[in-house]
Design a protein around this motif. Structure first.
Motif, PDB file in Angstrom:
ATOM      1  N   ARG A 391       0.827  -1.199   0.000  1.00  0.00           N
ATOM      2  CA  ARG A 391       0.000   0.000   0.000  1.00  0.00           C
ATOM      3  C   ARG A 391       0.869   1.259   0.000  1.00  0.00           C
ATOM      4  N   THR A 392       1.905   1.222   0.831  1.00  0.00           N
ATOM      5  CA  THR A 392       2.807   2.365   0.943  1.00  0.00           C
ATOM      6  C   THR A 392       3.480   2.669  -0.393  1.00  0.00           C
ATOM      7  N   LEU A 393       3.889   1.647  -1.099  1.00  0.00           N
ATOM      8  CA  LEU A 393       4.569   1.802  -2.382  1.00  0.00           C
ATOM      9  C   LEU A 393       3.633   2.383  -3.440  1.00  0.00           C
ATOM     10  N   LEU A 394       2.397   1.884  -3.510  1.00  0.00           N
ATOM     11  CA  LEU A 394       1.436   2.388  -4.494  1.00  0.00           C
ATOM     12  C   LEU A 394       1.097   3.858  -4.230  1.00  0.00           C
ATOM     13  N   LEU A 395       0.952   4.196  -2.972  1.00  0.00           N
ATOM     14  CA  LEU A 395       0.696   5.591  -2.611  1.00  0.00           C
ATOM     15  C   LEU A 395       1.797   6.508  -3.136  1.00  0.00           C
ATOM     16  N   LYS A 396       3.004   6.121  -2.893  1.00  0.00           N
ATOM     17  CA  LYS A 396       4.162   6.948  -3.266  1.00  0.00           C
ATOM     18  C   LYS A 396       4.318   7.056  -4.776  1.00  0.00           C
ATOM     19  N   GLU A 397       4.127   5.958  -5.486  1.00  0.00           N
ATOM     20  CA  GLU A 397       4.438   5.921  -6.915  1.00  0.00           C
ATOM     21  C   GLU A 397       3.321   6.447  -7.811  1.00  0.00           C
ATOM     22  N   GLU A 398       2.028   6.295  -7.401  1.00  0.00           N
ATOM     23  CA  GLU A 398       0.957   6.599  -8.348  1.00  0.00           C
ATOM     24  C   GLU A 398      -0.212   7.423  -7.810  1.00  0.00           C
ATOM     25  N   LEU A 399      -0.399   7.507  -6.518  1.00  0.00           N
ATOM     26  CA  LEU A 399      -1.632   8.104  -6.010  1.00  0.00           C
ATOM     27  C   LEU A 399      -1.501   9.527  -5.484  1.00  0.00           C
ATOM     28  N   MET A 400      -0.328   9.942  -5.064  1.00  0.00           N
ATOM     29  CA  MET A 400      -0.190  11.270  -4.479  1.00  0.00           C
ATOM     30  C   MET A 400      -0.298  12.364  -5.544  1.00  0.00           C
ATOM     31  N   PRO A 401      -0.872  13.535  -5.200  1.00  0.00           N
ATOM     32  CA  PRO A 401      -0.987  14.643  -6.159  1.00  0.00           C
ATOM     33  C   PRO A 401       0.373  15.119  -6.642  1.00  0.00           C
ATOM     34  N   PRO A 402       0.444  15.695  -7.850  1.00  0.00           N
ATOM     35  CA  PRO A 402       1.728  16.190  -8.371  1.00  0.00           C
ATOM     36  C   PRO A 402       2.200  17.449  -7.656  1.00  0.00           C
ATOM     37  N   ASN A 403       3.457  17.776  -7.857  1.00  0.00           N
ATOM     38  CA  ASN A 403       4.090  19.007  -7.358  1.00  0.00           C
ATOM     39  C   ASN A 403       4.304  19.030  -5.851  1.00  0.00           C
ATOM     40  N   GLY A 404       4.065  17.914  -5.170  1.00  0.00           N
ATOM     41  CA  GLY A 404       4.304  17.848  -3.731  1.00  0.00           C
ATOM     42  C   GLY A 404       3.357  18.694  -2.912  1.00  0.00           C
ATOM     43  N   ILE A 405       2.212  19.071  -3.482  1.00  0.00           N
ATOM     44  CA  ILE A 405       1.215  19.873  -2.760  1.00  0.00           C
ATOM     45  C   ILE A 405      -0.147  19.201  -2.860  1.00  0.00           C
ATOM     46  N   LEU A 406      -1.145  19.766  -2.191  1.00  0.00           N
ATOM     47  CA  LEU A 406      -2.497  19.202  -2.219  1.00  0.00           C
ATOM     48  C   LEU A 406      -3.155  19.450  -3.576  1.00  0.00           C
ATOM     49  N   ALA A 407      -4.120  18.611  -3.918  1.00  0.00           N
ATOM     50  CA  ALA A 407      -4.828  18.755  -5.190  1.00  0.00           C
ATOM     51  C   ALA A 407      -5.500  20.116  -5.303  1.00  0.00           C
ATOM     52  N   SER A 408      -6.116  20.588  -4.228  1.00  0.00           N
ATOM     53  CA  SER A 408      -6.796  21.888  -4.250  1.00  0.00           C
ATOM     54  C   SER A 408      -5.822  23.029  -4.489  1.00  0.00           C
ATOM     55  N   GLU A 409      -4.603  22.899  -3.984  1.00  0.00           N
ATOM     56  CA  GLU A 409      -3.581  23.916  -4.236  1.00  0.00           C
ATOM     57  C   GLU A 409      -3.179  23.917  -5.706  1.00  0.00           C
ATOM     58  N   ASN A 410      -3.123  22.736  -6.307  1.00  0.00           N
ATOM     59  CA  ASN A 410      -2.846  22.647  -7.743  1.00  0.00           C
ATOM     60  C   ASN A 410      -3.961  23.320  -8.554  1.00  0.00           C
ATOM     61  N   ILE A 411      -5.209  23.109  -8.159  1.00  0.00           N
ATOM     62  CA  ILE A 411      -6.347  23.725  -8.859  1.00  0.00           C
ATOM     63  C   ILE A 411      -6.285  25.241  -8.732  1.00  0.00           C
ATOM     64  N   TYR A 412      -6.064  25.719  -7.514  1.00  0.00           N
ATOM     65  CA  TYR A 412      -5.969  27.163  -7.266  1.00  0.00           C
ATOM     66  C   TYR A 412      -4.849  27.785  -8.097  1.00  0.00           C
ATOM     67  N   ASN A 413      -3.693  27.167  -8.092  1.00  0.00           N
ATOM     68  CA  ASN A 413      -2.553  27.693  -8.845  1.00  0.00           C
ATOM     69  C   ASN A 413      -2.864  27.750 -10.343  1.00  0.00           C
ATOM     70  N   TYR A 414      -3.565  26.746 -10.831  1.00  0.00           N
ATOM     71  CA  TYR A 414      -3.923  26.732 -12.253  1.00  0.00           C
ATOM     72  C   TYR A 414      -4.886  27.871 -12.585  1.00  0.00           C
ATOM     73  N   LEU A 415      -5.878  28.105 -11.729  1.00  0.00           N
ATOM     74  CA  LEU A 415      -6.823  29.197 -11.954  1.00  0.00           C
ATOM     75  C   LEU A 415      -6.092  30.539 -11.992  1.00  0.00           C
ATOM     76  N   CYS A 416      -5.189  30.738 -11.047  1.00  0.00           N
ATOM     77  CA  CYS A 416      -4.439  31.993 -10.996  1.00  0.00           C
ATOM     78  C   CYS A 416      -3.616  32.196 -12.270  1.00  0.00           C
ATOM     79  N   LYS A 417      -2.994  31.143 -12.719  1.00  0.00           N
ATOM     80  CA  LYS A 417      -2.174  31.229 -13.927  1.00  0.00           C
ATOM     81  C   LYS A 417      -3.026  31.607 -15.129  1.00  0.00           C
ATOM     82  N   GLN A 418      -4.198  30.978 -15.260  1.00  0.00           N
ATOM     83  CA  GLN A 418      -5.062  31.253 -16.410  1.00  0.00           C
ATOM     84  C   GLN A 418      -5.666  32.661 -16.346  1.00  0.00           C
TER      85      GLN A 418
END
Length: 425
Positions: A391-418
Protein backbone atom coordinates in the motif's frame (compact mmCIF):
# COMPACT_ATOMS: atom_id res chain seq x y z
CA UNK A 1 -29.61 25.09 -29.22
CA UNK A 2 -26.02 24.69 -27.96
CA UNK A 3 -26.70 21.10 -26.91
CA UNK A 4 -28.06 20.23 -30.37
CA UNK A 5 -25.06 21.89 -32.01
CA UNK A 6 -22.59 19.98 -29.87
CA UNK A 7 -24.32 16.64 -30.44
CA UNK A 8 -24.14 17.34 -34.16
CA UNK A 9 -20.46 18.29 -33.97
CA UNK A 10 -19.50 15.26 -31.89
CA UNK A 11 -20.47 13.05 -34.83
CA UNK A 12 -17.69 14.70 -36.81
CA UNK A 13 -13.99 14.37 -35.95
CA UNK A 14 -13.06 15.27 -32.37
CA UNK A 15 -10.65 18.03 -33.44
CA UNK A 16 -13.55 20.01 -34.94
CA UNK A 17 -15.32 19.93 -31.61
CA UNK A 18 -12.25 20.93 -29.64
CA UNK A 19 -11.32 23.79 -31.95
CA UNK A 20 -14.80 25.19 -31.43
CA UNK A 21 -14.39 24.81 -27.66
CA UNK A 22 -10.91 26.36 -27.65
CA UNK A 23 -12.06 29.40 -29.61
CA UNK A 24 -15.09 29.97 -27.40
CA UNK A 25 -13.18 29.70 -24.11
CA UNK A 26 -10.30 31.88 -25.36
CA UNK A 27 -12.77 34.73 -25.87
CA UNK A 28 -14.37 34.19 -22.45
CA UNK A 29 -10.97 33.99 -20.72
CA UNK A 30 -9.69 37.22 -22.27
CA UNK A 31 -12.81 38.98 -21.07
CA UNK A 32 -12.47 37.58 -17.54
CA UNK A 33 -8.75 38.45 -17.31
CA UNK A 34 -9.66 42.15 -17.35
CA UNK A 35 -11.45 41.86 -14.02
CA UNK A 36 -9.95 42.51 -10.57
CA UNK A 37 -12.39 40.32 -8.64
CA UNK A 38 -13.81 37.02 -9.84
CA UNK A 39 -17.17 35.52 -8.87
CA UNK A 40 -16.97 31.77 -8.33
CA UNK A 41 -20.06 29.58 -7.92
CA UNK A 42 -20.07 25.97 -6.74
CA UNK A 43 -23.18 23.98 -7.66
CA UNK A 44 -23.56 21.51 -4.77
CA UNK A 45 -25.95 18.54 -4.73
CA UNK A 46 -25.42 15.74 -2.18
CA UNK A 47 -23.82 16.61 1.17
CA UNK A 48 -21.82 13.39 0.94
CA UNK A 49 -20.33 14.16 -2.48
CA UNK A 50 -19.00 17.64 -1.67
CA UNK A 51 -15.23 17.40 -2.27
CA UNK A 52 -14.26 21.08 -2.50
CA UNK A 53 -13.69 22.00 1.17
CA UNK A 54 -10.01 22.78 0.79
CA UNK A 55 -10.44 24.63 -2.49
CA UNK A 56 -13.32 26.68 -1.07
CA UNK A 57 -11.23 27.72 1.93
CA UNK A 58 -8.22 28.61 -0.23
CA UNK A 59 -10.37 30.77 -2.48
CA UNK A 60 -12.26 32.64 0.27
CA UNK A 61 -8.94 33.67 1.85
CA UNK A 62 -8.01 35.36 -1.42
CA UNK A 63 -9.94 38.64 -1.70
CA UNK A 64 -9.73 38.51 -5.47
CA UNK A 65 -12.35 35.75 -5.39
CA UNK A 66 -15.96 36.11 -4.32
CA UNK A 67 -17.20 32.58 -3.61
CA UNK A 68 -20.77 31.29 -3.29
CA UNK A 69 -22.12 27.77 -2.87
CA UNK A 70 -25.48 27.16 -4.54
CA UNK A 71 -27.30 24.08 -3.25
CA UNK A 72 -29.17 22.57 -6.20
CA UNK A 73 -31.86 20.05 -5.26
CA UNK A 74 -31.52 16.56 -6.70
CA UNK A 75 -34.70 16.17 -8.76
CA UNK A 76 -34.70 12.54 -9.92
CA UNK A 77 -35.51 10.75 -6.64
CA UNK A 78 -38.85 12.36 -5.83
CA UNK A 79 -39.89 15.63 -4.16
CA UNK A 80 -39.52 14.49 -0.52
CA UNK A 81 -35.97 13.27 -1.08
CA UNK A 82 -35.18 16.43 -3.06
CA UNK A 83 -36.14 18.69 -0.14
CA UNK A 84 -34.55 16.45 2.50
CA UNK A 85 -31.18 16.29 0.74
CA UNK A 86 -31.21 20.00 -0.14
CA UNK A 87 -31.81 20.90 3.51
CA UNK A 88 -29.15 18.44 4.70
CA UNK A 89 -26.63 19.90 2.27
CA UNK A 90 -27.53 23.49 3.20
CA UNK A 91 -27.18 22.79 6.94
CA UNK A 92 -23.76 21.20 6.34
CA UNK A 93 -22.43 24.35 4.70
CA UNK A 94 -24.08 26.68 7.22
CA UNK A 95 -22.46 24.70 10.04
CA UNK A 96 -19.08 25.20 8.36
CA UNK A 97 -19.74 28.93 8.10
CA UNK A 98 -19.73 28.93 4.30
CA UNK A 99 -21.47 31.45 2.03
CA UNK A 100 -24.35 29.27 0.86
CA UNK A 101 -27.71 29.81 -0.86
CA UNK A 102 -30.51 27.38 -1.69
CA UNK A 103 -31.38 27.44 -5.37
CA UNK A 104 -34.94 26.36 -4.65
CA UNK A 105 -37.42 28.09 -2.34
CA UNK A 106 -39.85 25.39 -1.22
CA UNK A 107 -42.33 27.88 0.27
CA UNK A 108 -42.60 29.90 -2.94
CA UNK A 109 -41.82 26.91 -5.21
CA UNK A 110 -39.37 29.06 -7.15
CA UNK A 111 -35.84 28.56 -8.47
CA UNK A 112 -33.07 31.13 -8.02
CA UNK A 113 -31.75 33.07 -11.00
CA UNK A 114 -28.06 32.42 -10.34
CA UNK A 115 -26.84 34.52 -13.25
CA UNK A 116 -28.73 37.54 -11.96
CA UNK A 117 -27.88 37.10 -8.27
CA UNK A 118 -24.27 35.83 -8.43
CA UNK A 119 -23.02 36.86 -11.90
CA UNK A 120 -20.54 33.94 -12.01
CA UNK A 121 -17.25 34.13 -13.86
CA UNK A 122 -16.23 30.59 -12.92
CA UNK A 123 -18.62 27.71 -12.21
CA UNK A 124 -17.62 24.47 -10.46
CA UNK A 125 -19.86 21.42 -10.84
CA UNK A 126 -19.96 18.68 -8.21
CA UNK A 127 -21.76 16.09 -10.37
CA UNK A 128 -21.59 15.58 -14.15
CA UNK A 129 -24.99 13.96 -14.70
CA UNK A 130 -27.66 15.63 -16.82
CA UNK A 131 -31.07 15.33 -15.17
CA UNK A 132 -29.71 15.20 -11.62
CA UNK A 133 -30.34 18.91 -11.12
CA UNK A 134 -32.74 21.28 -12.86
CA UNK A 135 -31.63 22.07 -16.43
CA UNK A 136 -31.42 25.78 -15.68
CA UNK A 137 -28.21 24.99 -13.71
CA UNK A 138 -26.74 22.57 -16.23
CA UNK A 139 -23.59 23.49 -18.15
CA UNK A 140 -25.49 24.30 -21.36
CA UNK A 141 -26.93 27.34 -19.56
CA UNK A 142 -23.50 28.57 -18.39
CA UNK A 143 -21.45 28.53 -21.55
CA UNK A 144 -20.59 32.20 -21.03
CA UNK A 145 -18.64 31.18 -17.88
CA UNK A 146 -15.40 29.28 -17.29
CA UNK A 147 -16.77 25.90 -16.25
CA UNK A 148 -14.81 23.40 -14.15
CA UNK A 149 -15.28 19.97 -12.63
CA UNK A 150 -13.27 17.86 -10.23
CA UNK A 151 -14.72 14.35 -9.76
CA UNK A 152 -16.86 13.76 -6.67
CA UNK A 153 -15.41 10.26 -6.41
CA UNK A 154 -12.17 8.54 -7.27
CA UNK A 155 -13.08 6.86 -10.54
CA UNK A 156 -12.30 3.18 -10.39
CA UNK A 157 -14.77 1.52 -12.79
CA UNK A 158 -13.94 -0.10 -16.13
CA UNK A 159 -17.60 -0.37 -17.16
CA UNK A 160 -18.79 3.25 -16.81
CA UNK A 161 -16.61 4.92 -19.44
CA UNK A 162 -19.40 6.95 -21.02
CA UNK A 163 -20.68 8.17 -17.65
CA UNK A 164 -17.27 9.02 -16.24
CA UNK A 165 -15.39 10.45 -19.23
CA UNK A 166 -17.71 11.22 -22.12
CA UNK A 167 -20.89 12.92 -20.99
CA UNK A 168 -21.92 16.21 -22.50
CA UNK A 169 -20.60 18.08 -19.44
CA UNK A 170 -17.18 16.43 -19.69
CA UNK A 171 -16.76 17.60 -23.27
CA UNK A 172 -18.17 21.09 -22.77
CA UNK A 173 -16.06 21.94 -19.70
CA UNK A 174 -13.38 24.58 -19.78
CA UNK A 175 -11.20 22.48 -17.46
CA UNK A 176 -11.60 18.98 -16.02
CA UNK A 177 -9.27 18.39 -13.04
CA UNK A 178 -8.04 14.78 -12.94
CA UNK A 179 -6.92 12.39 -10.20
CA UNK A 180 -3.96 10.44 -11.63
CA UNK A 181 -2.02 9.91 -14.83
CA UNK A 182 -4.03 6.72 -15.34
CA UNK A 183 -7.23 8.79 -15.47
CA UNK A 184 -5.68 11.30 -17.89
CA UNK A 185 -4.89 8.41 -20.23
CA UNK A 186 -8.44 7.07 -19.92
CA UNK A 187 -9.88 10.46 -20.84
CA UNK A 188 -7.76 10.54 -23.98
CA UNK A 189 -9.07 7.09 -24.91
CA UNK A 190 -12.73 7.60 -24.00
CA UNK A 191 -13.82 11.22 -24.46
CA UNK A 192 -14.94 12.70 -27.77
CA UNK A 193 -12.44 15.54 -27.46
CA UNK A 194 -9.64 13.17 -26.45
CA UNK A 195 -9.16 14.69 -22.98
CA UNK A 196 -7.95 18.01 -24.37
CA UNK A 197 -9.56 19.93 -21.49
CA UNK A 198 -7.94 17.76 -18.80
CA UNK A 199 -5.38 18.92 -16.21
CA UNK A 200 -3.67 16.56 -13.73
CA UNK A 201 -4.00 17.98 -10.20
CA UNK A 202 -4.71 15.00 -7.98
CA UNK A 203 -8.05 14.22 -6.34
CA UNK A 204 -9.39 17.06 -4.18
CA UNK A 205 -11.51 14.65 -2.16
CA UNK A 206 -8.45 13.29 -0.34
CA UNK A 207 -6.78 16.59 0.59
CA UNK A 208 -7.76 16.30 4.24
CA UNK A 209 -6.61 12.68 4.29
CA UNK A 210 -3.06 13.63 3.30
CA UNK A 211 -2.78 17.06 4.94
CA UNK A 212 -0.35 16.49 7.80
CA UNK A 213 -1.46 19.67 9.55
CA UNK A 214 -5.11 18.56 9.73
CA UNK A 215 -6.34 17.33 13.14
CA UNK A 216 -9.48 15.19 12.77
CA UNK A 217 -12.43 15.33 15.15
CA UNK A 218 -13.06 11.93 16.71
CA UNK A 219 -16.61 10.84 15.69
CA UNK A 220 -16.52 7.40 17.33
CA UNK A 221 -18.85 6.42 20.16
CA UNK A 222 -16.19 4.74 22.26
CA UNK A 223 -13.02 6.77 22.72
CA UNK A 224 -10.84 3.97 24.13
CA UNK A 225 -8.05 3.37 21.59
CA UNK A 226 -7.46 -0.21 22.71
CA UNK A 227 -10.78 -1.05 21.01
CA UNK A 228 -10.31 -1.38 17.24
CA UNK A 229 -12.47 0.81 15.01
CA UNK A 230 -13.80 -0.84 11.86
CA UNK A 231 -15.89 0.81 9.14
CA UNK A 232 -18.39 -1.18 7.10
CA UNK A 233 -19.20 0.70 3.88
CA UNK A 234 -21.69 -1.11 1.60
CA UNK A 235 -22.41 0.12 -1.93
CA UNK A 236 -25.85 1.06 -3.26
CA UNK A 237 -26.08 -1.34 -6.23
CA UNK A 238 -28.76 -3.65 -4.82
CA UNK A 239 -31.69 -4.99 -6.82
CA UNK A 240 -32.01 -5.53 -10.55
CA UNK A 241 -30.92 -3.47 -13.57
CA UNK A 242 -27.84 -1.98 -11.92
CA UNK A 243 -25.03 -0.67 -14.19
CA UNK A 244 -22.56 -2.57 -12.00
CA UNK A 245 -22.95 -5.19 -9.32
CA UNK A 246 -20.69 -4.21 -6.44
CA UNK A 247 -23.08 -4.56 -3.51
CA UNK A 248 -23.31 -7.60 -1.24
CA UNK A 249 -25.42 -5.76 1.34
CA UNK A 250 -28.46 -8.13 1.59
CA UNK A 251 -26.15 -11.08 2.33
CA UNK A 252 -24.09 -9.28 4.98
CA UNK A 253 -26.52 -6.87 6.67
CA UNK A 254 -27.38 -9.11 9.62
CA UNK A 255 -23.97 -10.79 9.72
CA UNK A 256 -22.11 -7.50 10.24
CA UNK A 257 -24.19 -6.70 13.29
CA UNK A 258 -23.53 -10.21 14.58
CA UNK A 259 -19.79 -9.65 14.18
CA UNK A 260 -20.01 -6.35 16.06
CA UNK A 261 -21.84 -8.05 18.93
CA UNK A 262 -19.59 -11.13 18.96
CA UNK A 263 -16.44 -9.01 19.31
CA UNK A 264 -18.02 -6.30 21.42
CA UNK A 265 -15.06 -6.15 23.82
CA UNK A 266 -12.53 -5.81 21.00
CA UNK A 267 -14.10 -3.65 18.28
CA UNK A 268 -16.64 -1.01 17.47
CA UNK A 269 -18.15 -0.81 14.02
CA UNK A 270 -19.40 2.17 12.00
CA UNK A 271 -22.07 1.53 9.38
CA UNK A 272 -21.20 3.93 6.52
CA UNK A 273 -23.67 3.20 3.68
CA UNK A 274 -23.52 4.82 0.28
CA UNK A 275 -25.95 7.79 0.31
CA UNK A 276 -28.13 6.13 -2.34
CA UNK A 277 -28.41 2.75 -0.58
CA UNK A 278 -31.38 3.77 1.59
CA UNK A 279 -33.48 4.87 -1.39
CA UNK A 280 -32.64 1.64 -3.23
CA UNK A 281 -33.60 -0.48 -0.20
CA UNK A 282 -36.93 1.34 0.10
CA UNK A 283 -37.84 -0.14 -3.30
CA UNK A 284 -36.66 -3.70 -2.64
CA UNK A 285 -39.51 -6.20 -2.00
CA UNK A 286 -37.78 -7.81 1.01
CA UNK A 287 -36.82 -4.49 2.59
CA UNK A 288 -39.05 -1.44 2.10
CA UNK A 289 -39.05 1.81 4.05
CA UNK A 290 -40.03 0.54 7.50
CA UNK A 291 -37.50 -2.29 7.63
CA UNK A 292 -34.74 -0.10 6.14
CA UNK A 293 -35.30 2.73 8.62
CA UNK A 294 -35.34 0.31 11.55
CA UNK A 295 -32.13 -1.31 10.36
CA UNK A 296 -30.34 2.03 9.99
CA UNK A 297 -31.52 3.16 13.44
CA UNK A 298 -30.46 -0.12 15.04
CA UNK A 299 -26.79 0.68 14.45
CA UNK A 300 -26.92 3.65 16.79
CA UNK A 301 -28.68 1.58 19.43
CA UNK A 302 -25.80 -0.91 19.62
CA UNK A 303 -23.31 -0.27 22.43
CA UNK A 304 -20.39 -0.56 19.98
CA UNK A 305 -22.13 0.40 16.76
CA UNK A 306 -22.88 3.69 15.01
CA UNK A 307 -24.47 5.04 11.83
CA UNK A 308 -22.49 7.53 9.75
CA UNK A 309 -24.37 9.23 6.90
CA UNK A 310 -22.38 12.46 6.64
CA UNK A 311 -18.76 13.42 5.97
CA UNK A 312 -16.42 10.45 6.24
CA UNK A 313 -12.92 11.97 6.26
CA UNK A 314 -12.64 12.19 10.05
CA UNK A 315 -14.15 8.71 10.27
CA UNK A 316 -11.43 7.37 7.96
CA UNK A 317 -8.58 9.12 9.76
CA UNK A 318 -9.62 7.90 13.20
CA UNK A 319 -10.41 4.33 12.11
CA UNK A 320 -8.26 1.20 12.24
CA UNK A 321 -9.67 -0.69 9.25
CA UNK A 322 -12.47 -0.84 6.70
CA UNK A 323 -14.63 -3.53 5.09
CA UNK A 324 -16.47 -2.48 1.93
CA UNK A 325 -17.75 -3.22 -1.56
CA UNK A 326 -17.77 0.45 -2.51
CA UNK A 327 -16.61 2.23 -5.65
CA UNK A 328 -14.49 5.27 -4.83
CA UNK A 329 -13.53 3.93 -1.40
CA UNK A 330 -11.56 1.21 -3.21
CA UNK A 331 -8.95 3.92 -3.81
CA UNK A 332 -9.73 6.61 -1.23
CA UNK A 333 -9.15 4.46 1.84
CA UNK A 334 -5.70 3.54 0.56
CA UNK A 335 -4.64 7.10 1.48
CA UNK A 336 -4.98 6.38 5.21
CA UNK A 337 -2.79 3.29 4.67
CA UNK A 338 -4.67 1.00 7.02
CA UNK A 339 -5.97 -2.58 6.55
CA UNK A 340 -8.89 -2.73 4.13
CA UNK A 341 -10.98 -5.67 2.93
CA UNK A 342 -13.26 -5.88 -0.10
CA UNK A 343 -16.28 -8.18 -0.15
CA UNK A 344 -16.67 -9.80 -3.58
CA UNK A 345 -19.09 -12.30 -5.09
CA UNK A 346 -16.32 -13.92 -7.19
CA UNK A 347 -12.70 -13.33 -8.11
CA UNK A 348 -13.66 -12.07 -11.57
CA UNK A 349 -14.71 -8.87 -9.77
CA UNK A 350 -11.22 -7.50 -10.46
CA UNK A 351 -12.21 -7.09 -14.11
CA UNK A 352 -14.78 -4.47 -13.12
CA UNK A 353 -12.02 -1.93 -12.46
CA UNK A 354 -9.82 0.33 -14.56
CA UNK A 355 -6.02 0.17 -14.44
CA UNK A 356 -5.57 2.12 -11.18
CA UNK A 357 -8.61 0.38 -9.68
CA UNK A 358 -7.03 -3.02 -10.34
CA UNK A 359 -3.83 -1.95 -8.58
CA UNK A 360 -5.82 -0.88 -5.52
CA UNK A 361 -7.92 -4.04 -5.66
CA UNK A 362 -4.71 -6.07 -5.51
CA UNK A 363 -3.70 -4.54 -2.16
CA UNK A 364 -7.06 -5.36 -0.54
CA UNK A 365 -7.72 -8.37 1.61
CA UNK A 366 -10.57 -10.19 -0.19
CA UNK A 367 -13.70 -11.78 1.25
CA UNK A 368 -15.76 -14.18 -0.83
CA UNK A 369 -17.53 -15.65 2.19
CA UNK A 370 -18.44 -14.61 5.72
CA UNK A 371 -15.61 -16.58 7.27
CA UNK A 372 -13.14 -14.37 5.37
CA UNK A 373 -14.67 -11.27 6.98
CA UNK A 374 -14.39 -12.73 10.46
CA UNK A 375 -10.76 -13.71 9.80
CA UNK A 376 -10.02 -10.13 8.72
CA UNK A 377 -11.62 -8.74 11.89
CA UNK A 378 -9.45 -11.03 14.00
CA UNK A 379 -6.33 -9.88 12.12
CA UNK A 380 -7.28 -6.25 12.78
CA UNK A 381 -7.73 -7.02 16.47
CA UNK A 382 -4.31 -8.71 16.55
CA UNK A 383 -2.52 -6.09 14.43
CA UNK A 384 -1.75 -8.41 11.52
CA UNK A 385 -1.31 -6.48 8.22
CA UNK A 386 1.02 -8.09 5.62
CA UNK A 387 -0.09 -5.76 2.77
CA UNK A 388 1.14 -2.60 4.50
CA UNK A 389 4.34 -2.32 2.43
CA UNK A 390 2.52 -2.71 -0.92
CA UNK A 391 0.00 0.00 0.00
CA UNK A 392 2.81 2.37 0.94
CA UNK A 393 4.57 1.80 -2.38
CA UNK A 394 1.44 2.39 -4.49
CA UNK A 395 0.70 5.59 -2.61
CA UNK A 396 4.16 6.95 -3.27
CA UNK A 397 4.44 5.92 -6.92
CA UNK A 398 0.96 6.60 -8.35
CA UNK A 399 -1.63 8.10 -6.01
CA UNK A 400 -0.19 11.27 -4.48
CA UNK A 401 -0.99 14.64 -6.16
CA UNK A 402 1.73 16.19 -8.37
CA UNK A 403 4.09 19.01 -7.36
CA UNK A 404 4.30 17.85 -3.73
CA UNK A 405 1.22 19.87 -2.76
CA UNK A 406 -2.50 19.20 -2.22
CA UNK A 407 -4.83 18.76 -5.19
CA UNK A 408 -6.80 21.89 -4.25
CA UNK A 409 -3.58 23.92 -4.24
CA UNK A 410 -2.85 22.65 -7.74
CA UNK A 411 -6.35 23.73 -8.86
CA UNK A 412 -5.97 27.16 -7.27
CA UNK A 413 -2.55 27.69 -8.84
CA UNK A 414 -3.92 26.73 -12.25
CA UNK A 415 -6.82 29.20 -11.95
CA UNK A 416 -4.44 31.99 -11.00
CA UNK A 417 -2.17 31.23 -13.93
CA UNK A 418 -5.06 31.25 -16.41
CA UNK A 419 -6.51 34.48 -14.99
CA UNK A 420 -3.04 36.06 -15.10
CA UNK A 421 -2.91 36.85 -11.41
CA UNK A 422 -0.21 35.94 -8.90
CA UNK A 423 -0.76 32.79 -6.85
CA UNK A 424 -0.66 33.43 -3.11
CA UNK A 425 0.07 29.85 -2.12
Amino acid sequence: MIEKLFNMLRKVKWNVVYKYQLYRYSIILKRKQKKKCFNIVFFATFASTWKYDYLYNILVKDRRFNVTIIVCPVINYGYDYMIEEMDRCYILFKTKGYNVIKSYNKEEEKYLDVKKICRPDIVFYTNPYKGLIDDRYYITNFLDCLTCYAPYCFRESAILDELEYNQLLHNLLWIHFYETNSHVKLSYEKSDIKGKNVILTGYSGIDRLIDKSYIPIDPWKKKERNIKRIIWAPHHTVGENQPMNYSNFPLYAEFMQCMAMKYEKNIQMAFKPHPLLKEKLYKLPNWGKEKTDLYYQSWNKMSNGMLCESDYIDLFLTSDAMIHDSGSFLIEYIYVNKPVQRIISNFEARNDFNSIGKKCFDIHYLAQQKADVEAFILNVINGVDPLKEKRTLLLKEELMPPNGILASENIYNYLCKQLKIESRR
